[in-house]
Design an enzyme around this catalytic site. Structure first.
Site, PDB file in Angstrom:
ATOM      1  N   HIS A 142       0.856  -1.188   0.000  1.00  9.65           N
ATOM      2  CA  HIS A 142       0.000   0.000   0.000  1.00  9.65           C
ATOM      3  C   HIS A 142       0.888   1.234   0.000  1.00  9.65           C
ATOM      4  O   HIS A 142       1.597   1.506   0.968  1.00  9.65           O
ATOM      5  CB  HIS A 142      -0.907   0.008   1.233  1.00  9.65           C
ATOM      6  CG  HIS A 142      -1.732   1.256   1.352  1.00  9.65           C
ATOM      7  ND1 HIS A 142      -2.681   1.612   0.412  1.00  9.65           N
ATOM      8  CD2 HIS A 142      -1.740   2.247   2.288  1.00  9.65           C
ATOM      9  CE1 HIS A 142      -3.240   2.761   0.760  1.00  9.65           C
ATOM     10  NE2 HIS A 142      -2.683   3.160   1.891  1.00  9.65           N
ATOM     11  N   LYS A 163       0.342  10.880   0.693  1.00 17.81           N
ATOM     12  CA  LYS A 163       1.225  10.210  -0.280  1.00 17.81           C
ATOM     13  C   LYS A 163       0.874  10.596  -1.709  1.00 17.81           C
ATOM     14  O   LYS A 163       1.755  10.954  -2.510  1.00 17.81           O
ATOM     15  CB  LYS A 163       1.120   8.682  -0.109  1.00 17.81           C
ATOM     16  CG  LYS A 163       1.509   8.177   1.261  1.00 17.81           C
ATOM     17  CD  LYS A 163       1.454   6.671   1.333  1.00 17.81           C
ATOM     18  CE  LYS A 163       0.065   6.109   1.120  1.00 17.81           C
ATOM     19  NZ  LYS A 163      -0.884   6.492   2.199  1.00 17.81           N
ATOM     20  N   ASP A 181      -1.641   3.964  -4.780  1.00 18.31           N
ATOM     21  CA  ASP A 181      -2.501   3.229  -3.856  1.00 18.31           C
ATOM     22  C   ASP A 181      -2.062   1.777  -3.631  1.00 18.31           C
ATOM     23  O   ASP A 181      -1.764   1.382  -2.521  1.00 18.31           O
ATOM     24  CB  ASP A 181      -3.967   3.261  -4.322  1.00 18.31           C
ATOM     25  CG  ASP A 181      -4.896   2.766  -3.225  1.00 18.31           C
ATOM     26  OD1 ASP A 181      -4.665   3.107  -2.049  1.00 18.31           O
ATOM     27  OD2 ASP A 181      -5.846   2.029  -3.538  1.00 18.31           O
ATOM     28  N   ARG A 247      18.570  14.032  13.017  1.00 16.43           N
ATOM     29  CA  ARG A 247      18.896  15.348  12.449  1.00 16.43           C
ATOM     30  C   ARG A 247      20.198  15.332  11.663  1.00 16.43           C
ATOM     31  O   ARG A 247      20.522  16.308  10.989  1.00 16.43           O
ATOM     32  CB  ARG A 247      18.964  16.391  13.569  1.00 16.43           C
ATOM     33  CG  ARG A 247      17.657  16.523  14.348  1.00 16.43           C
ATOM     34  CD  ARG A 247      17.756  17.542  15.455  1.00 16.43           C
ATOM     35  NE  ARG A 247      17.984  18.885  14.941  1.00 16.43           N
ATOM     36  CZ  ARG A 247      18.086  19.961  15.721  1.00 16.43           C
ATOM     37  NH1 ARG A 247      17.990  19.845  17.032  1.00 16.43           N
ATOM     38  NH2 ARG A 247      18.303  21.146  15.179  1.00 16.43           N
TER      39      ARG A 247
END
Length: 324
Positions: A142, A163, A181, A247
């Site tokens: 998915h 997305k 999808d 980071r």
């Protein structure tokens, strides 16, 4: 393990197999699970020991000519022995007419008997290539697969995280959609994964508020790809206040699909962050990594070198003060 029915093989048009059914339609549900084919010349001579029923059996001019030279009783007995092994199917090449004995026995046993107009060598090459591709291990994921600067990026995350909207923005920047999808992921040796769209959803995308749109019709063929090697997985996650995120980029995560490890980047999403730009930069950074250049590691090396130089200078200063 992936498999393919004779019915699906018969209905395949894109591979150019040019198949027609002659007899044995009750066996169209038979499954093929290996890409190799076999020519059953010895089986037609009565020696069936090394015959593999799960493989497609190809009958060319040599096999059919041999059957014509046998007596009717011997031919009937050998054909019956072959079909009794419940072979997946028999395919006659060069558009030749099969012996009536073979047609009758195939119909009686429910062994699909097919015919193609290709020569044996050409057909064997076509069917082998097709089966090797079709029988690869596969799964469904998915997400959204896009081609960003030649990097296959699989965008994943919870439903509604953004997305498809991110992929649409990438398309507007000149990148290409592979699947939205639902992505069919296939494994190809030695350790490569390819993604492609489902037949029903091909070139389509769901955008909340707009509905279903056709990317090919809206943006042209340059905005789509039929399939793409997956190089990077980016998971979009909801931003959580107080949570520590990487980071520096030194933490390298991976995710497994079909037993193959892929680089994974987790990108937190919140208002004000340009996720499309981040995905595009992640693709560029992945290209650099594949070329052996790792920005975060280079920065860490420079930082450690600077700290070592500072410590050395500090130590020299202390020694000088003590000498005075």
């Amino acid at each position: 393990m992936a498999d393919l029915s004779i019915q699906e093989l018969l209905g395949e048009d894109e591979a150019g197999l040019d198949l027609e059914l002659l007899a044995g339609e009750t066996g169209l549900g038979n499954k093929i699970s290996v890409p190799r084919i076999q020519k059953p010349g010895l089986a037609l001579a009565g020696y069936t020991t090394n015959l593999h029923p799960d493989r497609i059996q190809v009958l060319g001019s040599t096999e059919l000519t041999y059957l014509e030279q046998l007596s009717p009783e011997t031919a009937r007995r050998n054909i019956a022995a072959l079909c009794a092994l419940n072979v997946s199917c028999l395919i006659i090449t060069k558009g030749q007419e099969p012996p009536e004995l073979l047609v009758q026995e195939a119909a009686r046993r429910g062994t699909p008997l097919l015919r193609t107009h290709h020569q044996s060598s050409i057909f064997i090459s076509l069917i082998t290539k097709f089966l090797e591709e079709r029988l690869l291990p596969s799964t469904l994921a998915h997400g959204v697969l896009v081609d960003v600067l030649g990097v296959g990026v699989l965008l994943m995350g919870k439903s509604g995280i953004g997305k498809s909207e991110c992929a649409l923005d990438l398309i507007l920047r000149g990148h290409r959609l592979v699947a939205d999808d639902v992505v069919r992921v296939r494994s190809k040796l030695p350790a490569v994964l390819f993604g492609e769209g489902m037949d029903l959803l091909h070139h389509h995308m769901e955008i909340r508020g707009l509905g279903i749109i056709n990317i090919k019709h809206l943006f042209g063929v340059a905005a789509i790809r039929e399939r793409k090697k997956i190089d990077l997985v980016i998971e979009l996650v909801q931003w959580e206040d107080g949570r520590e995120y990487d980071r520096l980029g030194l933490e390298e995560e991976t995710t497994s699909l079909l037993g193959i490890e892929l680089p994974l980047q987790r990108v937190p999403v919140r208002p004000g962050r340009n996720i499309t730009t981040i995905v595009e930069v992640a693709a560029r950074n992945q290209l650099l990594k594949e070329m052996g250049y790792h920005s975060a590691r280079e920065f860490q090396d420079r930082l450690e070198q600077r700290m070592a130089e500072t410590a050395r200078l500090h130590s020299h200063t202390i020694i000088g003060d003590n000498l005075e």
